[in-house]
Structures are given as structure tokens and as C-alpha cells.
Design an enzyme around this catalytic site. Structure first.
Site, short mmCIF file in Angstrom:
data_model
loop_
_atom_site.label_atom_id
_atom_site.label_comp_id
_atom_site.label_asym_id
_atom_site.label_seq_id
_atom_site.Cartn_x
_atom_site.Cartn_y
_atom_site.Cartn_z
N GLY A 26 31.03 -18.85 39.08
CA GLY A 26 32.08 -17.87 38.83
C GLY A 26 33.14 -18.35 37.86
N ASP A 27 33.41 -19.64 37.86
CA ASP A 27 34.36 -20.21 36.91
C ASP A 27 33.88 -19.94 35.48
OD1 ASP A 27 36.56 -21.99 36.03
OD2 ASP A 27 34.95 -23.38 35.53
N ALA A 28 32.61 -20.16 35.25
CA ALA A 28 32.04 -19.92 33.92
C ALA A 28 32.02 -18.43 33.58
CB ALA A 28 30.63 -20.50 33.84
#
Length: 133
Positions: A26-28
Site C-alpha cells: 500500500g505504501d507503493a
């Protein structure tokens, strides 16, 4: 040949991914959405583009964004969000509180879950709400 841009995991496969794993993905996803949004809206250029990205992906900003979408989440999405918020993280950046970092991790877990589950339009719709000024 598998299309890695169109990953779509089953519910069982998604349940097998740790909350940290979902947040990692999710960070990416969140950063990709931010970078696309900045380019699309002409918000910054050159070095300023990188600085603008950093400001929008910081834990403090992500936590504020999460508050905007919480009332819109389904029960299943809320469960993923809570799972991400309860993830055992061991290092917190000095510029964020533990609560902000936990909320940011929850948001990232949600976006990772949506992406890996093939729910890209839902992720995009939630991102639109977060980016409204």
C-alpha cells in the site's frame, strides 16, 4: 505470461498476507497515486515535485487523509484498516506520533489490500476524496 500490473488475488490469498505486507504494498500504491496526481494537476515541477510527494506521503498527511475516508469504508474495509492499525511496527519517524504512524500504516494496508484484490477503482475513488481540498 502474467501481467503484474493487473494482480488480482483471492480472498484466501489476501488473508495470508500479513498486515505489514499489505502496508508495504500500500505504501507503493499510495505513492504512485500521489505522484500521478501531482503530475496530472501540475502541482509541482522538478525538485519541487519530489518535495511535494514527500509532503503528501508523510505519516501525518496520510493520517489526516484516513480520517476523511473512514466514514465511507465498508465493514470489510474497516476490518482491514483495523488490522493495519494494529500492526506491530518497531520504528516510528520522529516527525510523527505513534497514533499518526499507526493510522498511516492502516491506510497503507487498506490500499495494499484494495490493489492486490483488484479493486483499483475503489482505491482511486477513496484517493479522490482524500485529495479534495
Amino acid at each position: 505470461m502474467e501481467n503484474h500490473f493487473e494482480i488480482c488475488m483471492t480472498e484466501d490469498q489476501l488473508r495470508g498476507i500479513s498486515s505489514i505486507g499489505l502496508a508495504h504494498m500500500g505504501d507503493a500504491v499510495f505513492e504512485l497515486l500521489v505522484r500521478g496526481w501531482l503530475c496530472q494537476h501540475g502541482k509541482a515541477t522538478g525538485k519541487g515535485l519530489h518535495q511535494a510527494t514527500i509532503q503528501l506521503v508523510r505519516a501525518e498527511h496520510q493520517a489526516a487523509c484516513a480520517e476523511k475516508i473512514l466514514p465511507m469504508l465498508t465493514e470489510e474495509e474497516l476490518a482491514v484498516f483495523r488490522r493495519g492499525r494494529n500492526a506491530q511496527v518497531h520504528s516510528i519517524p520522529s516527525h510523527a506520533s505513534r497514533a499518526q504512524y499507526s493510522t498511516a500504516t492502516a491506510l497503507e494496508a487498506l490500499f495494499g489490500w484494495l490493489y492486490l484484490g483488484g479493486q483499483r477503482q475503489r482505491a482511486s475513488d477513496l484517493f479522490d476524496v482524500m485529495m479534495e481540498e
